[in-house]
Scaffold this motif. Structure first.
Motif, PDB file in Angstrom:
ATOM      1  N   THR A  37     -11.696 -43.741 160.374  1.00 31.81           N
ATOM      2  CA  THR A  37     -12.227 -42.896 159.305  1.00 31.81           C
ATOM      3  C   THR A  37     -11.716 -41.474 159.515  1.00 31.81           C
ATOM      4  O   THR A  37     -11.911 -40.892 160.575  1.00 31.81           O
ATOM      5  CB  THR A  37     -13.761 -42.898 159.314  1.00 31.81           C
ATOM      6  OG1 THR A  37     -14.226 -44.232 159.139  1.00 31.81           O
ATOM      7  CG2 THR A  37     -14.311 -42.010 158.215  1.00 31.81           C
ATOM      8  N   LEU A  38     -11.037 -40.928 158.524  1.00 28.21           N
ATOM      9  CA  LEU A  38     -10.443 -39.598 158.644  1.00 28.21           C
ATOM     10  C   LEU A  38     -11.170 -38.599 157.757  1.00 28.21           C
ATOM     11  O   LEU A  38     -11.431 -38.861 156.585  1.00 28.21           O
ATOM     12  CB  LEU A  38      -8.964 -39.632 158.244  1.00 28.21           C
ATOM     13  CG  LEU A  38      -8.265 -38.268 158.168  1.00 28.21           C
ATOM     14  CD1 LEU A  38      -8.120 -37.658 159.558  1.00 28.21           C
ATOM     15  CD2 LEU A  38      -6.911 -38.384 157.485  1.00 28.21           C
ATOM     16  N   THR A  39     -11.462 -37.436 158.346  1.00 25.00           N
ATOM     17  CA  THR A  39     -12.005 -36.310 157.590  1.00 25.00           C
ATOM     18  C   THR A  39     -11.060 -35.130 157.756  1.00 25.00           C
ATOM     19  O   THR A  39     -10.739 -34.740 158.889  1.00 25.00           O
ATOM     20  CB  THR A  39     -13.409 -35.914 158.091  1.00 25.00           C
ATOM     21  OG1 THR A  39     -14.293 -37.032 157.939  1.00 25.00           O
ATOM     22  CG2 THR A  39     -13.949 -34.730 157.302  1.00 25.00           C
ATOM     23  N   LEU A  40     -10.575 -34.590 156.640  1.00 26.03           N
ATOM     24  CA  LEU A  40      -9.716 -33.416 156.691  1.00 26.03           C
ATOM     25  C   LEU A  40     -10.567 -32.150 156.710  1.00 26.03           C
ATOM     26  O   LEU A  40     -11.534 -32.024 155.949  1.00 26.03           O
ATOM     27  CB  LEU A  40      -8.758 -33.390 155.503  1.00 26.03           C
ATOM     28  CG  LEU A  40      -7.697 -34.490 155.451  1.00 26.03           C
ATOM     29  CD1 LEU A  40      -6.762 -34.273 154.256  1.00 26.03           C
ATOM     30  CD2 LEU A  40      -6.889 -34.541 156.747  1.00 26.03           C
ATOM     31  N   VAL A  41     -10.177 -31.227 157.567  1.00 23.30           N
ATOM     32  CA  VAL A  41     -10.888 -29.959 157.729  1.00 23.30           C
ATOM     33  C   VAL A  41     -10.098 -28.871 157.020  1.00 23.30           C
ATOM     34  O   VAL A  41      -8.862 -28.827 157.099  1.00 23.30           O
ATOM     35  CB  VAL A  41     -11.030 -29.607 159.222  1.00 23.30           C
ATOM     36  CG1 VAL A  41     -11.697 -28.246 159.404  1.00 23.30           C
ATOM     37  CG2 VAL A  41     -11.812 -30.699 159.949  1.00 23.30           C
ATOM     38  N   GLY A  42     -10.783 -27.965 156.331  1.00 20.42           N
ATOM     39  CA  GLY A  42     -10.084 -26.867 155.690  1.00 20.42           C
ATOM     40  C   GLY A  42     -10.990 -26.095 154.756  1.00 20.42           C
ATOM     41  O   GLY A  42     -12.024 -26.600 154.304  1.00 20.42           O
ATOM     42  N   SER A  43     -10.598 -24.861 154.434  1.00 25.97           N
ATOM     43  CA  SER A  43     -11.396 -24.019 153.543  1.00 25.97           C
ATOM     44  C   SER A  43     -11.017 -24.209 152.083  1.00 25.97           C
ATOM     45  O   SER A  43     -11.634 -23.637 151.195  1.00 25.97           O
ATOM     46  CB  SER A  43     -11.221 -22.543 153.928  1.00 25.97           C
ATOM     47  OG  SER A  43      -9.859 -22.140 153.798  1.00 25.97           O
ATOM     48  N   TYR A  44      -9.957 -25.024 151.827  1.00 33.70           N
ATOM     49  CA  TYR A  44      -9.509 -25.211 150.450  1.00 33.70           C
ATOM     50  C   TYR A  44      -9.312 -26.688 150.145  1.00 33.70           C
ATOM     51  O   TYR A  44      -8.834 -27.454 150.986  1.00 33.70           O
ATOM     52  CB  TYR A  44      -8.177 -24.486 150.217  1.00 33.70           C
ATOM     53  CG  TYR A  44      -7.552 -24.806 148.877  1.00 33.70           C
ATOM     54  CD1 TYR A  44      -8.045 -24.234 147.709  1.00 33.70           C
ATOM     55  CD2 TYR A  44      -6.486 -25.700 148.774  1.00 33.70           C
ATOM     56  CE1 TYR A  44      -7.487 -24.533 146.469  1.00 33.70           C
ATOM     57  CE2 TYR A  44      -5.916 -26.010 147.547  1.00 33.70           C
ATOM     58  CZ  TYR A  44      -6.423 -25.424 146.394  1.00 33.70           C
ATOM     59  OH  TYR A  44      -5.872 -25.732 145.183  1.00 33.70           O
ATOM     60  N   GLY A  88     -11.229 -31.417 141.960  1.00 33.36           N
ATOM     61  CA  GLY A  88     -11.305 -32.843 141.684  1.00 33.36           C
ATOM     62  C   GLY A  88     -11.049 -33.735 142.885  1.00 33.36           C
ATOM     63  O   GLY A  88     -11.252 -34.937 142.810  1.00 33.36           O
ATOM     64  N   THR A  89     -10.572 -33.148 144.006  1.00 28.38           N
ATOM     65  CA  THR A  89     -10.327 -33.938 145.219  1.00 28.38           C
ATOM     66  C   THR A  89     -10.934 -33.214 146.418  1.00 28.38           C
ATOM     67  O   THR A  89     -10.213 -32.662 147.251  1.00 28.38           O
ATOM     68  CB  THR A  89      -8.821 -34.162 145.442  1.00 28.38           C
ATOM     69  OG1 THR A  89      -8.153 -32.880 145.462  1.00 28.38           O
ATOM     70  CG2 THR A  89      -8.223 -35.010 144.337  1.00 28.38           C
ATOM     71  N   PRO A  90     -12.245 -33.207 146.527  1.00 22.60           N
ATOM     72  CA  PRO A  90     -12.912 -32.439 147.583  1.00 22.60           C
ATOM     73  C   PRO A  90     -12.590 -32.881 148.995  1.00 22.60           C
ATOM     74  O   PRO A  90     -12.733 -32.091 149.937  1.00 22.60           O
ATOM     75  CB  PRO A  90     -14.401 -32.642 147.265  1.00 22.60           C
ATOM     76  CG  PRO A  90     -14.467 -33.916 146.474  1.00 22.60           C
ATOM     77  CD  PRO A  90     -13.203 -33.931 145.670  1.00 22.60           C
ATOM     78  N   ALA A  91     -12.141 -34.127 149.170  1.00 19.41           N
ATOM     79  CA  ALA A  91     -11.820 -34.608 150.520  1.00 19.41           C
ATOM     80  C   ALA A  91     -10.446 -34.140 150.977  1.00 19.41           C
ATOM     81  O   ALA A  91     -10.149 -34.160 152.182  1.00 19.41           O
ATOM     82  CB  ALA A  91     -11.882 -36.141 150.561  1.00 19.41           C
ATOM     83  N   ASN A  92      -9.610 -33.703 150.038  1.00 21.84           N
ATOM     84  CA  ASN A  92      -8.238 -33.297 150.352  1.00 21.84           C
ATOM     85  C   ASN A  92      -8.221 -31.827 150.775  1.00 21.84           C
ATOM     86  O   ASN A  92      -7.678 -30.952 150.088  1.00 21.84           O
ATOM     87  CB  ASN A  92      -7.343 -33.531 149.133  1.00 21.84           C
ATOM     88  CG  ASN A  92      -5.870 -33.341 149.439  1.00 21.84           C
ATOM     89  OD1 ASN A  92      -5.495 -33.023 150.559  1.00 21.84           O
ATOM     90  ND2 ASN A  92      -5.039 -33.527 148.427  1.00 21.84           N
ATOM     91  N   ARG A  93      -8.783 -31.567 151.949  1.00 26.16           N
ATOM     92  CA  ARG A  93      -8.938 -30.192 152.425  1.00 26.16           C
ATOM     93  C   ARG A  93      -7.789 -29.826 153.362  1.00 26.16           C
ATOM     94  O   ARG A  93      -7.275 -30.653 154.105  1.00 26.16           O
ATOM     95  CB  ARG A  93     -10.277 -30.012 153.134  1.00 26.16           C
ATOM     96  CG  ARG A  93     -11.475 -30.510 152.341  1.00 26.16           C
ATOM     97  CD  ARG A  93     -12.772 -29.906 152.831  1.00 26.16           C
ATOM     98  NE  ARG A  93     -12.837 -28.479 152.526  1.00 26.16           N
ATOM     99  CZ  ARG A  93     -13.201 -27.981 151.347  1.00 26.16           C
ATOM    100  NH1 ARG A  93     -13.518 -28.767 150.347  1.00 26.16           N
ATOM    101  NH2 ARG A  93     -13.229 -26.678 151.151  1.00 26.16           N
ATOM    102  N   HIS A  94      -7.408 -28.547 153.344  1.00 27.90           N
ATOM    103  CA  HIS A  94      -6.328 -28.075 154.206  1.00 27.90           C
ATOM    104  C   HIS A  94      -6.268 -26.555 154.183  1.00 27.90           C
ATOM    105  O   HIS A  94      -7.066 -25.900 153.504  1.00 27.90           O
ATOM    106  CB  HIS A  94      -4.982 -28.662 153.759  1.00 27.90           C
ATOM    107  CG  HIS A  94      -4.650 -28.416 152.307  1.00 27.90           C
ATOM    108  ND1 HIS A  94      -4.278 -27.179 151.825  1.00 27.90           N
ATOM    109  CD2 HIS A  94      -4.626 -29.254 151.224  1.00 27.90           C
ATOM    110  CE1 HIS A  94      -4.042 -27.240 150.528  1.00 27.90           C
ATOM    111  NE2 HIS A  94      -4.259 -28.498 150.130  1.00 27.90           N
ATOM    112  N   GLU A  95      -5.297 -26.004 154.932  1.00 26.93           N
ATOM    113  CA  GLU A  95      -5.014 -24.572 154.908  1.00 26.93           C
ATOM    114  C   GLU A  95      -3.556 -24.392 154.500  1.00 26.93           C
ATOM    115  O   GLU A  95      -2.711 -23.988 155.280  1.00 26.93           O
ATOM    116  CB  GLU A  95      -5.288 -23.934 156.278  1.00 26.93           C
ATOM    117  CG  GLU A  95      -6.719 -24.029 156.751  1.00 26.93           C
ATOM    118  CD  GLU A  95      -7.720 -23.323 155.837  1.00 26.93           C
ATOM    119  OE1 GLU A  95      -7.286 -22.541 154.958  1.00 26.93           O
ATOM    120  OE2 GLU A  95      -8.933 -23.562 156.001  1.00 26.93           O
ATOM    121  N   GLY A  96      -3.261 -24.745 153.254  1.00 22.45           N
ATOM    122  CA  GLY A  96      -1.917 -24.566 152.719  1.00 22.45           C
ATOM    123  C   GLY A  96      -1.874 -23.340 151.832  1.00 22.45           C
ATOM    124  O   GLY A  96      -2.668 -23.220 150.897  1.00 22.45           O
TER     125      GLY A  96
END
Length: 292
Positions: free
Chosen positions: A150-157, A161-169
């Protein structure tokens, strides 16, 4: 035709007198290990592992017990039954069919079955290629299979429409900007003009990298299991031949600072540095975007 023969003969003589010793060596850049996962396509793009002006002048020969070689790549989608290690050798040949570079790597196919019940977190850092949120979504799609952790992405952004697709890009950003940039922002300030997500001001009014605070705000105070850093394109984009080395040195100075920031808070977090991708297959699309 009789008159032309001496010219042809002279041209042939010039060609045969130009030996491979007069040309610079082909620098082959193979990773020491290529990791693969059952059911996920793994590719080694041949033009991307040699430093030459025109890869079309060379022939590539892949020797491996797994996968297939195509015109532009070696490709392999392993099965669970193929978990193991396989040697891969790549030879680069010139127009005379002589080997001008050779290297080996190890293809490691790792089963995901043993990790099926595990939960992992990952932080993805990068520039516009990350901000596009495409490859981060691909990672989520791979981990959505039933036989993966189970993967959870961490990020402030996260894109709308895709709240799980978090990152610092952040588009246009460099390693230096992530490691040093601080600005007082207004509510309407665009993301890419705000401070680095890892830089905070302390009670004494001093600014600096603070990964502990970042994790407190974005991951419940827990460091991510993995961090990937996909930077370098903007760091070196404007460098010329006489400044490229110093630009690379500057980039790695700030990259080191980001790595030290992460491991200073969590020495066990695994960090992966992603190599910049080639800008375009030909000059035509590159020129369309960036002129001369």
């Amino acid at each position: 035709m009789i008159i032309a023969r001496p010219v042809v003969a002279l041209f042939a003589l010039l060609l045969t007198s130009f030996s491979m010793a007069d040309t610079p060596p082909v620098r082959l850049l193979l990773p020491s290990t290529i990791y693969a996962t059952p059911g996920v396509e793994c590719n080694l793009y041949l033009e991307n592992v040699v430093l030459v002006v025109n890869p079309a002048n060379y022939v590539f020969d892949v020797d491996c017990g797994r996968g297939i070689q195509q015109a532009e790549r070696w490709t392999y989608t392993p099965t669970e039954a193929e978990v193991g290690q396989y040697a891969l050798t790549l030879r680069v040949l010139d127009q005379a069919n002589a080997v001008v570079a050779e290297g080996s790597t190890l293809v490691v196919v790792t089963s995901s079955a043993a990790l099926e019940e595990r939960a992992v977190t990952a932080l993805i850092i990068g520039d516009s290629l990350t901000n596009a949120s495409v490859y981060s979504q691909s990672v989520l799609d791979v981990f959505a299979r039933p036989d993966t952790p189970t993967l959870t992405l961490v990020g402030s952004y996260a894109p709308e429409g895709t709240p799980a697709n978090r990152h610092e890009g952040l588009s246009g950003w460099t390693a230096a900007r992530f490691a040093t940039f601080f600005a007082v922002a207004r509510p309407d300030t665009p993301r890419k003009k705000r401070s680095s997500p890892f830089i905070y001001k302390n009670e004494a009014g001093e600014t600096g990298l603070d990964f502990a605070r970042y994790c407190a705000e974005n991951n419940g105070g827990v460091a991510p299991d993995m961090v990937t850093i996909f930077l370098g394109c903007n760091d070196t984009f404007n460098a010329k031949e006489d400044s490229i080395e110093s630009a690379i040195d500057t980039m790695f100075t700030h990259m080191d600072a980001l790595v030290a920031m992460i491991h200073g808070y969590s020495p066990t977090t695994k960090i992966g540095l992603i190599a910049p991708v080639p800008p375009a297959a030909t000059q035509d699309p590159f020129g369309q975007n960036y002129k001369s």
